[in-house]
Design an enzyme around this catalytic site. Structure first.
Site: not given
Ligand code: IMP
Length: 182
Positions: A48-49, A104-105, A108, A136, A164, A170
């Site tokens: 959703k982000g 993508e939002d 991480d 990040k 969120d 959001r």
């Molecule tokens: P990844 O798989 O660790 O790269 O995480 C990606 C997903 O985790 C993103 O699309 C977000 O939905 C969520 N996410 C990662 N970091 C944050 C944050 O700081 N706040 C909120 N959602 C996050």
């Protein structure tokens, strides 16, 4: 931009005001228009982000484009990645021979995008690039190549502009970060 916001049990303070977000989104849109000026784009919007980022970015796009949606879930209700990623295509995802940009939002760990890239590779697109509002870099350590990045941020938990904390926050127009006392 209001000061501290409380979401569930946690407090968040301002990080990126909406004016800066909109300037960054405009800059990304201009770059995408230049890079894809002779192409048709299929945007794969990760819900959703990324819905706010996608809604603003596509209004900057001047080349023909289509939209597809998928849902990726990794965080559950916490502030750290759960490590397990569930991906569900929500629309037809007819990507064969198409130039795809994933929206993508935030990246991480990069795990979610790795799973999405694996999923999309099976659909035989001509090309796939990634646009993310936030990155990040210290956490992701180059696990995936992100061509279009709005902001690089430190490895802290952020909310707002689509992002969120346990499904709330959001709707905030600005981006906020977890306060240091957390
Ligand atoms: P990844 O798989 O660790 O790269 O995480 C990606 C997903 O985790 C993103 O699309 C977000 O939905 C969520 N996410 C990662 N970091 C944050 C944050 O700081 N706040 C909120 N959602 C996050």
């Amino acid at each position: 931009m209001s000061n501290i916001v409380q979401l569930h049990d946690k407090r968040f303070k301002p990080l990126i005001p909406s004016t800066e977000i909109h300037a960054a989104v405009k800059r990304l849109g201009e770059k995408i228009n230049a890079d894809y000026n002779d192409k048709n784009i299929v945007f794969v919007i990760v819900l959703k982000g990324s819905m706010m980022f996608a809604a603003d970015l596509i209004r900057e796009i001047a080349v023909p484009c289509r939209l597809e949606f998928l849902k990726a879930e990794s965080y559950g209700s916490g502030t750290h990645s759960s490590g397990a990623v569930k991906i569900n295509a929500l629309t037809s995802m007819n990507l064969s021979g198409k130039d795809v940009i994933i929206l993508e939002d935030i990246v991480d760990t990069g795990l979610t995008l790795k799973k999405i890239l694996e999923h999309l590779a099976e659909l035989a697109p001509a090309s796939v690039t990634i646009a993310t509002l936030l990155l990040k870099p210290d956490v992701c350590k180059g696990t995936v190549k992100t061509e279009y990045v709005g902001f690089e941020i430190s490895p802290l938990f952020v909310v707002g502009y689509g992002l969120d904390y346990d499904e709330i926050g959001r709707n905030l127009p600005d981006i906020y970060v977890l306060t240091e006392e957390e």
